[in-house]
Design an enzyme around this catalytic site. Structure first.
Site, PDB file in Angstrom:
ATOM      1  CG  HIS A  18      -2.259  -1.485   1.217  1.00  0.00           C
ATOM      2  ND1 HIS A  18      -2.280  -1.916   2.962  1.00  0.00           N
ATOM      3  CD2 HIS A  18      -2.946  -1.425   0.867  1.00  0.00           C
ATOM      4  CE1 HIS A  18      -3.108  -2.396   2.301  1.00  0.00           C
ATOM      5  NE2 HIS A  18      -3.776  -2.379   1.380  1.00  0.00           N
ATOM      6  CB  SER A 129      -4.415  -6.619   4.844  1.00  0.00           C
ATOM      7  OG  SER A 129      -4.098  -5.574   4.046  1.00  0.00           O
TER       8      SER A 129
END
Ligand code: ADP
Length: 153
Positions: A18, A129
């Site tokens: 990210h 994640s």
């Protein structure tokens, strides 16, 4: 007109994948809002406030970036923020298929919303994640997959 981008996601937790997408996208925007989407009926792994504080810490020295949370449709949130661009990262062909449908439907919902895709760096493409959470659930060390500002202990 100011170029305002939204980077929506769950960021549960924020990873180096990210972070890389955010940093690479910055020359494209005047302002970028990293927006944590949540569903009040569903509990995340990390509390929303903790996820937000971590991201604020990571980008503390970046004046173009703010961090926010929202509930509901991303396109409605973009309208509220007067943002015309949605930023998303693409890791795999599966990401592409999923993201394509969402981006095309978002454009039908709100005219003028463009989704900007950046291809992940090859070394970040396996990082997710979901897998970070799985490592943590089983007591593993996931620190190499997240920015150094995130301390799980
Ligand atoms: P969502 O629940 O909306 O998929 P995520 O937090 O998993 O939210 O991801 C937010 C955005 O970041 C998505 O566009 C996703 O494809 C992208 N992304 C996730 N992991 C990576 C990575 N390792 N490298 C680049 N982009 C990523």
């Amino acid at each position: 007109m100011k170029k305002i981008g939204i980077f929506p996601g769950s960021f549960d937790p924020f990873t180096i994948g990210h972070e890389s997408i955010v940093r690479r996208s910055l020359p494209l925007f005047d302002e970028l809002i990293i927006s944590i989407g949540f569903n009040s009926a569903k509990q995340g792994y990390f509390p929303l406030e903790k996820r937000k504080a971590w991201i604020e810490d990571i980008f503390a020295n970046e004046p173009k970036i703010t961090v926010d949370t929202y509930e509901g449709l991303t396109v409605n949130y973009c309208e509220r923020k007067k943002a015309n661009y949605i930023l998303r990262g693409l890791r795999t062909a599966a990401d592409f298929e999923y993201e394509r449908a969402i981006a095309q439907m978002n454009r039908m919902l709100v005219h003028g919303i463009e989704t900007i895709f950046l291809l992940t760096f090859p070394e970040h493409s396996p990082i997710s994640s979901t897998i970070v959470r799985e490592i943590l659930r089983h007591g593993g060390d996931a620190s190499q997959f997240v920015p150094k500002q995130i301390n799980f202990s």
